[in-house]
Design a protein around this motif. Structure first.
Motif, short mmCIF file in Angstrom:
data_model
loop_
_atom_site.label_atom_id
_atom_site.label_comp_id
_atom_site.label_asym_id
_atom_site.label_seq_id
_atom_site.Cartn_x
_atom_site.Cartn_y
_atom_site.Cartn_z
N ASN A 81 35.93 86.46 -35.94
CA ASN A 81 36.98 86.33 -36.95
C ASN A 81 36.47 85.55 -38.16
N GLY A 82 36.28 86.26 -39.26
CA GLY A 82 35.86 85.58 -40.48
C GLY A 82 34.37 85.35 -40.57
N ASP A 83 33.95 84.71 -41.66
CA ASP A 83 32.53 84.49 -41.88
C ASP A 83 32.07 83.11 -41.40
N ILE A 84 32.98 82.35 -40.79
CA ILE A 84 32.63 81.08 -40.16
C ILE A 84 33.17 81.12 -38.74
N ASN A 220 24.22 80.86 -41.78
CA ASN A 220 25.08 82.00 -42.09
C ASN A 220 26.40 82.02 -41.31
N GLY A 221 27.16 80.93 -41.40
CA GLY A 221 28.50 80.90 -40.84
C GLY A 221 28.61 80.42 -39.41
N ARG A 222 27.49 80.15 -38.77
CA ARG A 222 27.52 79.69 -37.37
C ARG A 222 27.85 78.20 -37.33
N ILE A 223 29.01 77.86 -36.80
CA ILE A 223 29.36 76.45 -36.66
C ILE A 223 28.64 75.83 -35.48
N PHE A 224 28.48 76.61 -34.41
CA PHE A 224 27.82 76.10 -33.21
C PHE A 224 27.40 77.30 -32.37
N GLY A 225 26.09 77.42 -32.13
CA GLY A 225 25.59 78.50 -31.31
C GLY A 225 25.31 79.76 -32.12
N CYS A 226 24.73 80.77 -31.45
CA CYS A 226 24.41 82.04 -32.08
C CYS A 226 24.57 83.15 -31.04
N ASP A 227 25.25 84.23 -31.41
CA ASP A 227 25.49 85.34 -30.49
C ASP A 227 24.77 86.62 -30.88
N THR A 228 23.92 86.58 -31.88
CA THR A 228 23.35 87.81 -32.44
C THR A 228 22.68 88.69 -31.39
N CYS A 229 21.79 88.12 -30.60
CA CYS A 229 21.06 88.95 -29.63
C CYS A 229 21.98 89.48 -28.54
N GLN A 230 23.03 88.73 -28.21
CA GLN A 230 23.97 89.19 -27.20
C GLN A 230 24.88 90.29 -27.73
N ASP A 231 25.35 90.12 -28.97
CA ASP A 231 26.29 91.09 -29.54
C ASP A 231 25.68 92.48 -29.66
N LEU A 232 24.36 92.56 -29.84
CA LEU A 232 23.71 93.85 -30.02
C LEU A 232 23.10 94.41 -28.74
N CYS A 233 23.12 93.65 -27.67
CA CYS A 233 22.49 94.08 -26.42
C CYS A 233 23.27 95.24 -25.81
N PRO A 234 22.62 96.37 -25.52
CA PRO A 234 23.32 97.52 -24.91
C PRO A 234 23.99 97.18 -23.59
N SER A 255 40.77 81.02 -34.75
CA SER A 255 41.32 81.01 -36.11
C SER A 255 40.87 79.70 -36.76
N ILE A 256 39.73 79.76 -37.41
CA ILE A 256 39.07 78.56 -37.89
C ILE A 256 39.80 77.93 -39.07
N THR A 290 29.77 73.72 -41.04
CA THR A 290 30.85 74.36 -41.80
C THR A 290 30.64 74.16 -43.30
N MET A 291 30.22 72.96 -43.66
CA MET A 291 29.97 72.65 -45.07
C MET A 291 28.86 73.53 -45.63
N ILE A 292 27.84 73.81 -44.83
CA ILE A 292 26.74 74.67 -45.28
C ILE A 292 27.27 76.03 -45.73
N GLN A 293 28.13 76.64 -44.91
CA GLN A 293 28.64 77.96 -45.25
C GLN A 293 29.59 77.92 -46.44
N LEU A 294 30.46 76.93 -46.49
CA LEU A 294 31.40 76.83 -47.60
C LEU A 294 30.68 76.62 -48.93
N MET A 295 29.64 75.79 -48.90
CA MET A 295 28.89 75.56 -50.14
C MET A 295 28.05 76.77 -50.50
N LYS A 296 27.56 77.47 -49.49
CA LYS A 296 26.81 78.71 -49.75
C LYS A 296 27.70 79.73 -50.46
#
Length: 324
Positions: A81-84, A220-234, A255-256, A290-296
């Motif tokens: 949900n959203g970019d953060i 790039n919007g990650r507040i904590f953790g990263c799901d990229t490799c899991q989200d694309l795994c078949p 709902s951040i 969060t500040m990183i993404q908002l300022m970006k």
């Protein structure tokens, strides 16, 4: 008594259906690999450095005979949900507490049928993914995660050492074959066959107390953790959802409230985020990311006063980095 069947049946009554067993022994076959990782600087600050404690589970129960591995599915939704956003594993109750609660009950059951048992969750030296593979829980994917047949890689792992002799299961061979989606999609290219570098994994980067400027664009919007490799795994495409209600996401984790997190005070942190598995690193980490993404995105200009010199330092660095 058929200990294996009884323990599996008890676990199923708790809602746990992915359980495996392996003989307790030294894992000397891992020593060369662990030594190589240390020599090549592939360990990180969250790992236990003492290799003997990682390959010798007898240190935890000298009379132990069997290791039980149990997978705890946590996925309730695949949506972002959203970019953060928070990684999916952080959105419900802290898994350390939840998994410990279940394992404690299983240990009590084992003791009631005549055995001794000791449980472990995450923050220990056991090579839990290797053990899970030996127990037939799943195979170790190219992204270095255990991938189960039913729940994909969206699982937490817990272990129990017992002095009961229990028939062991067989390990599962890697089924990734020619698929390299996780390697191609990884934002930092930390995933490489045979030489994955956790020190540049974005999940690790988002949890570090101090990060270099080069990571500001990658988070790039990650507040904590990263799901990229899991989200694309078949293997995660048809992963079943969890039935463990404690992992059901809190509304505020999906709902951040950007303004709340970027100006997070102790009261809001303790009432909300501290009860999740993202809370153990403290509120400043969540505010910083969060500040990183908002300022970006040019959506944050800074408060009148900062909550800490730490946040003020990152604010000044971000102003310069994003040329604001």
């Amino acid at each position: 008594m058929n200990y294996k069947a009884n323990i599996m049946e008890f676990c199923k009554r708790l809602g746990l259906d992915t359980i495996g067993f392996t003989r307790l022994r030294r894992f000397d076959e891992l020593q060369e690999f662990l030594e190589s990782r240390r020599q090549n600087g592939l360990q990180n600050e969250f790992e236990i450095e003492d290799i003997e404690s990682r390959i010798n589970p007898m240190l935890y129960m000298e009379e132990g005979k069997t290791i039980i591995s149990i997978a705890f599915p946590y996925l309730f939704s695949k949506e972002i949900n959203g970019d953060i956003y928070f990684s999916k594993y952080t959105r419900g109750e802290d898994y350390h507490k939840v998994v410990s609660m279940y394992l404690r009950r299983i240990c009590e059951y084992i003791e009631n049928i005549g055995g001794r048992a000791k449980y472990f969750v995450d923050s220990n030296a056991l090579p839990e993914r290797y053990i899970a593979n030996l127990c037939g829980i799943g195979f170790l994917g190219k992204n270095n995660m255990i991938i189960t047949k039913k729940y994909g890689s969206y699982v937490f792992l817990g272990e129990i050492i017992t002095d009961l002799f229990i028939e062991e299961d067989s390990p599962i061979e890697c089924e990734c074959n020619e698929c390299n989606l996780c390697m191609r999609a990884c934002p930092t290219k930390c995933i490489n066959e045979g030489k994955t570098n956790p020190n540049i994994c974005l999940s690790y980067i988002t949890q570090k107390k101090h990060i270099e400027d080069e990571w500001f664009d990658k988070i790039n919007g990650r507040i904590f953790g990263c799901d990229t490799c899991q989200d694309l795994c078949p293997f995660n495409r048809y992963a079943e959802l969890s039935n463990i209600n404690e992992f059901k996401p809190f509304e505020y984790m999906e709902s951040i409230n950007e303004d709340e997190i970027v100006n997070l005070n102790n009261k809001a942190f303790k009432e909300k985020y501290a009860s999740t598995s993202s809370g153990w690193r403290g509120k400043n980490i969540l505010t910083r990311n969060t500040m990183i993404q908002l300022m970006k995105n040019g959506r944050y200009k800074g408060p009148i006063s900062f909550s800490s010199p730490y946040i003020e330092d990152y604010y000044c660095r971000l102003l310069k980095h994003f040329k604001l």
